[in-house]
Scaffold this active site. Sequence first.
Site, PDB file in Angstrom:
ATOM      1  N   TYR A 110      47.672  28.478  43.478  1.00  0.00           N
ATOM      2  CA  TYR A 110      46.790  27.615  42.696  1.00  0.00           C
ATOM      3  C   TYR A 110      46.993  26.162  43.081  1.00  0.00           C
ATOM      4  O   TYR A 110      47.927  25.823  43.815  1.00  0.00           O
ATOM      5  CB  TYR A 110      47.022  27.825  41.193  1.00  0.00           C
ATOM      6  CG  TYR A 110      48.313  27.223  40.658  1.00  0.00           C
ATOM      7  CD1 TYR A 110      49.546  27.781  40.949  1.00  0.00           C
ATOM      8  CD2 TYR A 110      48.279  26.080  39.858  1.00  0.00           C
ATOM      9  CE1 TYR A 110      50.718  27.227  40.464  1.00  0.00           C
ATOM     10  CE2 TYR A 110      49.448  25.522  39.364  1.00  0.00           C
ATOM     11  CZ  TYR A 110      50.663  26.098  39.665  1.00  0.00           C
ATOM     12  OH  TYR A 110      51.812  25.537  39.188  1.00  0.00           O
TER      13      TYR A 110
ATOM     14  N   HIS B 241      52.295  47.643  45.852  1.00  0.00           N
ATOM     15  CA  HIS B 241      52.805  46.327  46.245  1.00  0.00           C
ATOM     16  C   HIS B 241      52.190  45.823  47.554  1.00  0.00           C
ATOM     17  O   HIS B 241      51.857  44.663  47.679  1.00  0.00           O
ATOM     18  CB  HIS B 241      54.332  46.364  46.411  1.00  0.00           C
ATOM     19  CG  HIS B 241      55.069  46.436  45.106  1.00  0.00           C
ATOM     20  ND1 HIS B 241      54.870  47.432  44.181  1.00  0.00           N
ATOM     21  CD2 HIS B 241      56.019  45.622  44.574  1.00  0.00           C
ATOM     22  CE1 HIS B 241      55.665  47.244  43.138  1.00  0.00           C
ATOM     23  NE2 HIS B 241      56.375  46.140  43.348  1.00  0.00           N
TER      24      HIS B 241
ATOM     25  N   ARG C 107      47.060  49.624  41.937  1.00  0.00           N
ATOM     26  CA  ARG C 107      48.381  49.006  41.964  1.00  0.00           C
ATOM     27  C   ARG C 107      49.258  49.593  43.060  1.00  0.00           C
ATOM     28  O   ARG C 107      49.589  50.786  43.045  1.00  0.00           O
ATOM     29  CB  ARG C 107      49.074  49.152  40.606  1.00  0.00           C
ATOM     30  CG  ARG C 107      50.383  48.365  40.544  1.00  0.00           C
ATOM     31  CD  ARG C 107      51.080  48.479  39.197  1.00  0.00           C
ATOM     32  NE  ARG C 107      52.291  47.677  39.194  1.00  0.00           N
ATOM     33  CZ  ARG C 107      53.449  48.049  39.748  1.00  0.00           C
ATOM     34  NH1 ARG C 107      53.547  49.232  40.321  1.00  0.00           N
ATOM     35  NH2 ARG C 107      54.503  47.248  39.722  1.00  0.00           N
TER      36      ARG C 107
ATOM     37  N   LYS D 294      52.827  26.983  46.031  1.00  0.00           N
ATOM     38  CA  LYS D 294      52.347  26.807  44.654  1.00  0.00           C
ATOM     39  C   LYS D 294      51.731  28.138  44.213  1.00  0.00           C
ATOM     40  O   LYS D 294      50.518  28.315  44.208  1.00  0.00           O
ATOM     41  CB  LYS D 294      51.345  25.650  44.597  1.00  0.00           C
ATOM     42  CG  LYS D 294      51.171  25.059  43.209  1.00  0.00           C
ATOM     43  CD  LYS D 294      50.515  23.695  43.282  1.00  0.00           C
ATOM     44  CE  LYS D 294      50.119  23.137  41.931  1.00  0.00           C
ATOM     45  NZ  LYS D 294      51.224  22.882  41.001  1.00  0.00           N
TER      46      LYS D 294
ATOM     47  N   ARG E 244      47.668  21.438  50.887  1.00  0.00           N
ATOM     48  CA  ARG E 244      48.750  22.203  50.248  1.00  0.00           C
ATOM     49  C   ARG E 244      48.265  23.595  49.850  1.00  0.00           C
ATOM     50  O   ARG E 244      49.020  24.573  49.957  1.00  0.00           O
ATOM     51  CB  ARG E 244      49.300  21.449  49.038  1.00  0.00           C
ATOM     52  CG  ARG E 244      50.535  22.133  48.449  1.00  0.00           C
ATOM     53  CD  ARG E 244      51.186  21.325  47.354  1.00  0.00           C
ATOM     54  NE  ARG E 244      50.323  21.161  46.201  1.00  0.00           N
ATOM     55  CZ  ARG E 244      50.615  20.399  45.140  1.00  0.00           C
ATOM     56  NH1 ARG E 244      51.760  19.710  45.120  1.00  0.00           N
ATOM     57  NH2 ARG E 244      49.789  20.301  44.133  1.00  0.00           N
TER      58      ARG E 244
ATOM     59  N   GLU F  37      64.092  19.880  41.657  1.00  0.00           N
ATOM     60  CA  GLU F  37      62.911  19.305  41.002  1.00  0.00           C
ATOM     61  C   GLU F  37      62.962  19.698  39.540  1.00  0.00           C
ATOM     62  O   GLU F  37      63.986  20.183  39.059  1.00  0.00           O
ATOM     63  CB  GLU F  37      61.634  19.804  41.680  1.00  0.00           C
ATOM     64  CG  GLU F  37      61.481  21.320  41.636  1.00  0.00           C
ATOM     65  CD  GLU F  37      60.190  21.834  42.267  1.00  0.00           C
ATOM     66  OE1 GLU F  37      59.259  21.044  42.511  1.00  0.00           O
ATOM     67  OE2 GLU F  37      60.114  23.054  42.493  1.00  0.00           O
TER      68      GLU F  37
HETATM   69  C1  LIG Z   1      57.322  22.946  40.221  1.00  0.00           C
HETATM   70  C2  LIG Z   1      56.489  21.718  40.451  1.00  0.00           C
HETATM   71  N1  LIG Z   1      56.992  20.707  41.157  1.00  0.00           N
HETATM   72  C3  LIG Z   1      56.303  19.577  41.372  1.00  0.00           C
HETATM   73  C4  LIG Z   1      55.019  19.411  40.874  1.00  0.00           C
HETATM   74  C5  LIG Z   1      54.268  18.136  41.109  1.00  0.00           C
HETATM   75  O1  LIG Z   1      53.228  18.315  42.049  1.00  0.00           O
HETATM   76  P1  LIG Z   1      51.946  17.389  42.039  1.00  0.00           P
HETATM   77  O2  LIG Z   1      52.420  15.981  42.117  1.00  0.00           O
HETATM   78  O3  LIG Z   1      51.204  17.785  43.264  1.00  0.00           O
HETATM   79  O4  LIG Z   1      51.199  17.662  40.779  1.00  0.00           O
HETATM   80  C6  LIG Z   1      54.435  20.442  40.139  1.00  0.00           C
HETATM   81  C7  LIG Z   1      53.077  20.277  39.612  1.00  0.00           C
HETATM   82  O5  LIG Z   1      52.563  21.018  38.840  1.00  0.00           O
HETATM   83  C8  LIG Z   1      55.179  21.637  39.924  1.00  0.00           C
HETATM   84  O6  LIG Z   1      54.663  22.652  39.220  1.00  0.00           O
END
Ligand SMILES: Cc1ncc(COP(=O)(O)O)c(C=O)c1O
Length: 279
Positions: free
Chosen positions: A31, A100, A98, A145, A50, A177
Amino acid sequence: MIVYLNGAFLPLEDARISVLDRGFIYGDGVYELVPVYRRQPFRMAQHLARLQHSLDGIRLANPHTDAEWAALVGELVARQPFDDQGVYLQVTRGVAPRDHAFPAGVAATVFMMSNPLATPSAAQVASGVAVVTAEDNRWHRCDLKTTSLVGNVLMRQLAADAGAVETVMFRDGFLTEASASNVLVVIARRIVAPPKDNLILPGITYDAALDFAREAALPLEVRPVPKAEALAADEMWLSSSTKEVLAVTTVDGRPFGGGAPGPVFRRVHALFQKNKPQG
Ligand SMILES: Cc1ncc(COP(=O)(O)O)c(C=O)c1O
């Protein structure tokens, strides 16, 4: 609310997908969240790049060209009654019995919605926010993501349980993070950011903040940040598409950085406000 699903714009309540969608069954999808200011997407090209990286990482063909994505986002934005938006788009590996392993010949599911962009309140910007800390126990492809977010959900709930905004994570003694944002620190007036490796999401806001800092000739460094250094830093910031840049002033219940947003934060926050789309 008008959303987009597999080729059609329709009311949210009419949007339906199969319970066999691999996004539902496996979290097998990716996403993006694109912030839109005054109906102008911010750093769209970077979000689409991204998205491609995430799709490549899960070996799923991109169902749209960048031009098609831009047109879809543009139409979704135009169909909302509010100006500042957070456009959410999701691509899953589609609907299949279903199993995997990847199904053959199955079309991806594409879903998009847009909500009012919920940026921090003036009070949060002025006073900073609280975070808690935890050991990062997620997988080793945090650069993707993906919609498989239960690891992040559990981390975020630790913060919610403590009445805090985020959970800042450390892995093997280094800062990674937070559950839904990147983390930057300031040490002796130098911005220090962890490298965009496989252990963090390459944040578009992280890049924007560093770009604005670089343009203003602020000292900065991208390098691994040991936990002890992060916790002794002069400033700590969160960055994300919805938080923009936000100062951390409480860590694990104790005042951090003097308990108020620091001077480097205030400078970069101002640069961010100046440089984001003004409509
Ligand atoms: C785990 C994680 N890290 C960092 C970010 C920050 O990313 P962005 O600046 O592209 O929103 C997000 C954004 O949702 C995130 O889910």
